[in-house]
Structures are given as C-alpha cells and as structure tokens.
Design a protein around this motif. Structure first.
Motif, PDB file in Angstrom:
ATOM      1  N   TYR A  45      -6.972   6.856   0.713  1.00  0.00           N
ATOM      2  CA  TYR A  45      -6.563   7.105  -0.672  1.00  0.00           C
ATOM      3  C   TYR A  45      -7.470   8.040  -1.436  1.00  0.00           C
ATOM      4  N   GLU A  46      -8.703   8.152  -1.012  1.00  0.00           N
ATOM      5  CA  GLU A  46      -9.648   8.929  -1.817  1.00  0.00           C
ATOM      6  C   GLU A  46      -9.483  10.427  -1.588  1.00  0.00           C
ATOM      7  N   LYS A  47      -8.232  10.844  -1.495  1.00  0.00           N
ATOM      8  CA  LYS A  47      -7.955  12.276  -1.447  1.00  0.00           C
ATOM      9  C   LYS A  47      -7.534  12.654  -2.855  1.00  0.00           C
ATOM     10  N   PRO A  48      -7.931  13.835  -3.325  1.00  0.00           N
ATOM     11  CA  PRO A  48      -7.645  14.192  -4.716  1.00  0.00           C
ATOM     12  C   PRO A  48      -6.183  13.981  -5.099  1.00  0.00           C
ATOM     13  N   GLU A  49      -5.250  14.282  -4.196  1.00  0.00           N
ATOM     14  CA  GLU A  49      -3.839  14.212  -4.592  1.00  0.00           C
ATOM     15  C   GLU A  49      -3.331  12.763  -4.706  1.00  0.00           C
ATOM     16  N   SER A  50      -4.102  11.805  -4.161  1.00  0.00           N
ATOM     17  CA  SER A  50      -3.649  10.414  -4.223  1.00  0.00           C
ATOM     18  C   SER A  50      -4.122   9.700  -5.472  1.00  0.00           C
ATOM     19  N   LYS A  51      -5.045  10.289  -6.216  1.00  0.00           N
ATOM     20  CA  LYS A  51      -5.659   9.578  -7.334  1.00  0.00           C
ATOM     21  C   LYS A  51      -4.763   9.530  -8.572  1.00  0.00           C
ATOM     22  N   ASN A  88       0.811  -1.226   0.000  1.00  0.00           N
ATOM     23  CA  ASN A  88       0.000   0.000   0.000  1.00  0.00           C
ATOM     24  C   ASN A  88       0.842   1.274   0.000  1.00  0.00           C
ATOM     25  N   PHE A  89       2.078   1.185  -0.510  1.00  0.00           N
ATOM     26  CA  PHE A  89       2.947   2.364  -0.538  1.00  0.00           C
ATOM     27  C   PHE A  89       2.686   3.204  -1.790  1.00  0.00           C
ATOM     28  N   ARG A  90       2.751   4.524  -1.617  1.00  0.00           N
ATOM     29  CA  ARG A  90       2.674   5.468  -2.736  1.00  0.00           C
ATOM     30  C   ARG A  90       4.108   5.798  -3.167  1.00  0.00           C
ATOM     31  N   VAL A  91       4.235   6.540  -4.263  1.00  0.00           N
ATOM     32  CA  VAL A  91       5.577   6.883  -4.763  1.00  0.00           C
ATOM     33  C   VAL A  91       6.389   7.559  -3.655  1.00  0.00           C
ATOM     34  N   GLU A  92       5.762   8.524  -2.969  1.00  0.00           N
ATOM     35  CA  GLU A  92       6.535   9.278  -1.969  1.00  0.00           C
ATOM     36  C   GLU A  92       6.953   8.395  -0.779  1.00  0.00           C
ATOM     37  N   ASP A  93       6.161   7.365  -0.495  1.00  0.00           N
ATOM     38  CA  ASP A  93       6.529   6.442   0.595  1.00  0.00           C
ATOM     39  C   ASP A  93       7.718   5.577   0.166  1.00  0.00           C
ATOM     40  N   LEU A  94       7.677   5.124  -1.098  1.00  0.00           N
ATOM     41  CA  LEU A  94       8.802   4.322  -1.594  1.00  0.00           C
ATOM     42  C   LEU A  94      10.080   5.150  -1.556  1.00  0.00           C
ATOM     43  N   LEU A 113      -9.138  -0.419 -10.689  1.00  0.00           N
ATOM     44  CA  LEU A 113      -8.174   0.345  -9.889  1.00  0.00           C
ATOM     45  C   LEU A 113      -6.782  -0.001 -10.427  1.00  0.00           C
ATOM     46  N   GLN A 114      -6.457   0.596 -11.547  1.00  0.00           N
ATOM     47  CA  GLN A 114      -5.201   0.218 -12.217  1.00  0.00           C
ATOM     48  C   GLN A 114      -3.997   0.907 -11.605  1.00  0.00           C
ATOM     49  N   ASN A 115      -4.237   1.910 -10.780  1.00  0.00           N
ATOM     50  CA  ASN A 115      -3.181   2.513  -9.969  1.00  0.00           C
ATOM     51  C   ASN A 115      -3.769   2.858  -8.616  1.00  0.00           C
ATOM     52  N   GLN A 116      -3.337   2.134  -7.601  1.00  0.00           N
ATOM     53  CA  GLN A 116      -3.885   2.381  -6.259  1.00  0.00           C
ATOM     54  C   GLN A 116      -3.612   3.822  -5.834  1.00  0.00           C
ATOM     55  N   SER A 117      -2.457   4.323  -6.266  1.00  0.00           N
ATOM     56  CA  SER A 117      -2.113   5.731  -6.051  1.00  0.00           C
ATOM     57  C   SER A 117      -1.369   6.192  -7.297  1.00  0.00           C
ATOM     58  N   LYS A 118      -1.198   7.478  -7.419  1.00  0.00           N
ATOM     59  CA  LYS A 118      -0.715   8.055  -8.685  1.00  0.00           C
ATOM     60  C   LYS A 118       0.597   7.415  -9.186  1.00  0.00           C
ATOM     61  N   ASN A 119       0.534   6.868 -10.390  1.00  0.00           N
ATOM     62  CA  ASN A 119       1.707   6.362 -11.110  1.00  0.00           C
ATOM     63  C   ASN A 119       2.455   5.230 -10.389  1.00  0.00           C
ATOM     64  N   GLY A 156     -12.094  -0.850 -17.954  1.00  0.00           N
ATOM     65  CA  GLY A 156     -11.804  -0.678 -16.529  1.00  0.00           C
ATOM     66  C   GLY A 156     -11.696   0.789 -16.142  1.00  0.00           C
ATOM     67  N   ASN A 157     -11.121   1.559 -17.032  1.00  0.00           N
ATOM     68  CA  ASN A 157     -10.931   2.992 -16.756  1.00  0.00           C
ATOM     69  C   ASN A 157     -12.231   3.802 -16.804  1.00  0.00           C
ATOM     70  N   LEU A 158     -13.301   3.168 -17.276  1.00  0.00           N
ATOM     71  CA  LEU A 158     -14.590   3.879 -17.328  1.00  0.00           C
ATOM     72  C   LEU A 158     -15.294   3.851 -15.974  1.00  0.00           C
ATOM     73  N   PHE A 159     -14.763   3.069 -15.053  1.00  0.00           N
ATOM     74  CA  PHE A 159     -15.447   2.869 -13.777  1.00  0.00           C
ATOM     75  C   PHE A 159     -14.387   2.832 -12.678  1.00  0.00           C
ATOM     76  N   HIS A 160     -14.699   3.404 -11.522  1.00  0.00           N
ATOM     77  CA  HIS A 160     -13.711   3.415 -10.437  1.00  0.00           C
ATOM     78  C   HIS A 160     -14.231   2.625  -9.248  1.00  0.00           C
ATOM     79  N   PHE A 161     -13.438   1.702  -8.779  1.00  0.00           N
ATOM     80  CA  PHE A 161     -13.825   0.999  -7.556  1.00  0.00           C
ATOM     81  C   PHE A 161     -12.590   0.736  -6.695  1.00  0.00           C
ATOM     82  N   ARG A 162     -12.725   1.057  -5.414  1.00  0.00           N
ATOM     83  CA  ARG A 162     -11.650   0.782  -4.454  1.00  0.00           C
ATOM     84  C   ARG A 162     -12.282   0.053  -3.275  1.00  0.00           C
ATOM     85  N   GLY A 163     -11.690  -1.078  -2.898  1.00  0.00           N
ATOM     86  CA  GLY A 163     -12.287  -1.882  -1.830  1.00  0.00           C
ATOM     87  C   GLY A 163     -11.612  -1.727  -0.478  1.00  0.00           C
TER      88      GLY A 163
END
Ligand SMILES: NC(=O)C1=CN([C@@H]2O[C@H](COP(=O)(O)OP(=O)(O)OC[C@H]3O[C@@H](n4cnc5c(N)ncnc54)[C@H](OP(=O)(O)O)[C@@H]3O)[C@@H](O)[C@H]2O)C=CC1
Ligand SMILES: O=C1Nc2ccccc2C1=O
Length: 318
Positions: free
Chosen positions: A312-318, A163-169, A194-200, A299-306
């Motif tokens: 993660y659902e903060k604008p900057e994390s998407k 569950n790490f984002r780029v900045e965490d890595l 959810l092809q990217n759990q967090s940006k890139n 997949g990109n037409l629909f967003h789902f996060r479980g």
C-alpha cells in the motif's frame, strides 16, 4: 446515526439476531500458531474464543491462512450455542504465504468441513494481491465468480472482500453484473491513524452499500512502532485518556465506539476477560460529533499502517 450504521444492522445471524463486533482469530495465529510447526488444535485459542462467546460475542473472524477453523469449531461445540445464533466468517487466501487451496471453491469446501458446518455466514477474498506464481492462475474476477456461485449454492450467506481498493471493488462489480452480487463487506485496516487504507475506500464502500469492517481498530493503543521501535509520543496519547475520563469508558472503548459511530464494524481481539467484556459495552454511550471530529483531526496528523505495508505504501495508493 449515519447511513452506514444501518449497513451493520443489515447483518444478522441465520436466526435473525443482530451481529456483534467480530472477534478475530488472526492475532492468535500470528502470536501462537505461526511460531509453531504443529498444526494441532491450539487450546489457548479455543479457550479465548469460548470466553468471547460466553461473554456475548456471536461473530467470529477466521481465514484460510490462520488455520484456525478447527479451533473455531471446537469453541462453538463447547459453547453449546446453536449454530444459527452465530455468525462465522472466513477468507480465501489469494496466494500469500503457503497456498492451501487451488481455488476459492476448494477453499470454501475445506472451510465448511473444518468448521463442521453446512454454511458460512460470510466469506471474503482475503486480499486483491493475486500473483501468477502464488495464485494458481486465479484472479480477482475468477475468485469473485466462485464466491457468487457459492452463495447461489447456499454454502455462504454473504460474500465480500478484504483489503480491496476502489479499483479492485470495481473489478468485482463487473463480474457481478447486478448489485445483488456486489461484495457486501470490505474488511480493511482502520483506526484514526489510517482512516483510509487506500484512496477514498471508506466513502466509496458506503456509497455502494458495502459494509466496512475494521481490523486493527485498537492500533493507536499499543501497536505504534516505526522500524520496530515503539513510538511513545503520538497525537492521541493524551487525548484518548481525556475522552476516557469524560465518558467514563476505557480508551479501547472510545476507539471501538469511534469506529462504530462511523458505521464501521470493528473486528477486535483480546484474551483477557475484562477487556472482552468492555469491548462489548460500547452500545450504551455516544461520542459527541465534536469529539469524533477531534479524533479524526489528531489522527490525520500522524500516519501508521500495520499490515500489507509494501503493497500500500505506493504514492498512488495513499
Ligand atoms: N483481513 C486482514 O488482512 C486482517 C484481518 N485481521 C483480523 O482482525 C482481527 C483483529 O485484529 P487486531 O489487529 O488484533 O485487532 P485489535 O486492534 O483489536 O488488536 C488486538 C490486540 O489488542 C490488544 N488489546 C485488546 N484490548 C486492549 C485494550 N483494552 N488495551 C490495550 N490493548 C488491548 C489485544 O491483546 P490482549 O489479548 O492482551 O488483550 C490484542 O493483541 C484479527 O484477529 C484478524 O481476525 C487482522 C489483520 C489483518
Ligand atoms: O490477522 C492477520 N494478520 C496478518 C498478517 C499479515 C497478513 C494478513 C494478516 C491477517 O489477516
């Protein structure tokens, strides 16, 4: 195949066998143990793991918070499979829910004891969400240093994160100093919706030779809900059966193969024999690139996060 498929092939059991997809113990923890007070051995989980091992899985995904180490140890014992032919993974709880250990070193030592083993094949930090109250003063940096020390001490063969984002890595890279001690794995939620759990994150991991593991890879088949209401109609509903017919494989096999062809290693779970078998029969066919592209597009037409939704659902994390 892509460069990142080779990353999967970098991982073997201690005896040198290629690893299979992971079989998870978190789903059972959620469904069974969490609803009970007794931390006793959950026979149903032991049986499910034993079945997976007998059918050919050699890679088990555990975690401190699942409290499933004893069940894993019992299933391994009953299977009669040599320890060095298995790939056992677990995770340090950075402080969500009940804290089990005061730091990652203690957590690793406890895991080794509960798993009745001298080494772990893979050990992850479960999430980057350390909090001053929950994490006993530990941080991403201090925990990563503890994982490096555990690797140097031979307690753990591979170290990674989840569950790490780029900045965490990037924070772990600073502690590591050299690539040798970068995380080797990032386990994240991954599926067509959810092809990217967090940006890139997927591309960044591949560029840094970090294997992405996918949890929830089958989500489009059964998990699609909004505000707890099941959504019956989403973009892949009819396309997956179409591909299923084309390739003579089940929709679950199509999703697992889709994940695998992206160089991402699925961690999946089933308690049903036929489904476990099928989940291992995905190496003998290949999806055409056009079909992968179409899964991506739909997949990109629909967003789902479980999982970890509020975090993660903060604008900057998407
Ligand atoms: N690092 C992290 O933060 C997280 C890690 N994980 C790990 O990943 C593992 C797997 O995650 P999970 O989300 O369960 O993975 P999946 O997406 O594979 O979902 C598994 C679920 O799918 C069902 N299923 C299996 N095969 C099929 C099929 N052919 N058709 C329809 N449904 C099917 C199973 O039910 P049935 O038993 O009835 O077949 C099971 O409940 C967890 O156990 C855990 O170890 C999970 C979440 C978070
Ligand atoms: O398997 C898991 N299920 C979860 C639910 C919430 C947070 C973490 C997890 C897991 O790791």
């Amino acid at each position: 195949m892509t460069k990142s498929v080779n990353l999967i092939q970098n991982f073997t059991t201690k005896s040198g066998k290629p690893i299979t997809f992971g079989t998870g113990t978190g789903t059972k923890w959620q469904n069974l143990k969490k609803s009970r007070d007794v931390p006793a051995l959950t026979e149903e989980l032991v049986e499910a793991l034993l079945l997976a091992l007998k059918l050919g899985y050699n890679h088990i995904d555990g975690a401190e918070i699942y409290t499933t180490h004893e069940e894993i140890a019992e299933a391994v014992k009953r299977s009669g499979i040599a320890r060095e032919d298995l790939f056992i993974s677990s995770k340090y709880n950075p402080g969500f829910g009940e804290i089990k250990s005061s730091n990652a070193t203690e957590a690793i030592d406890k895991a080794l004891k509960e798993l009745n083993t001298e080494y772990l094949d893979l050990y992850l930090i479960h999430a980057p969400f350390f909090t001053p109250e929950g994490s006993n003063g530990e941080t991403v940096e201090s925990a990563w240093q503890r994982l490096i020390d555990a690797k140097k001490a031979g307690k753990v063969r591979n170290i990674g994160v989840s569950n790490f984002r780029v900045e965490d890595l990037e924070r772990t890279f600073k502690v590591a100093g050299s690539k040798e001690f970068y995380p080797k794995v990032n386990q994240i939620e991954f599926h067509p919706y959810l092809q990217n759990q967090s940006k890139n994150i997927v591309q960044f991991a591949a560029e840094n030779e970090i294997l992405t593991e996918a949890y929830g890879p089958l989500s489009p088949l059964f998990r699609i809900k909004k505000d707890d209401v099941v959504i019956e109609d989403h973009p892949l509903v009819s396309y997956l059966p179409e591909l299923s017919k084309k390739y003579g494989k089940t929709p679950a096999q199509i999703l697992l193969r889709y994940t695998y062809q992206k160089g991402i290693l699925p961690v999946t779970t089933s308690s049903q024999e036929e489904r476990i078998k099928q989940s291992l029969e995905v190496y003998n066919f290949e999806l055409e690139q056009a079909d992968i592209d179409e899964i991506d597009r739909l997949g990109n037409l629909f967003h789902f996060r479980g999982f970890f939704i509020p975090l993660y659902e903060k604008p900057e994390s998407k």
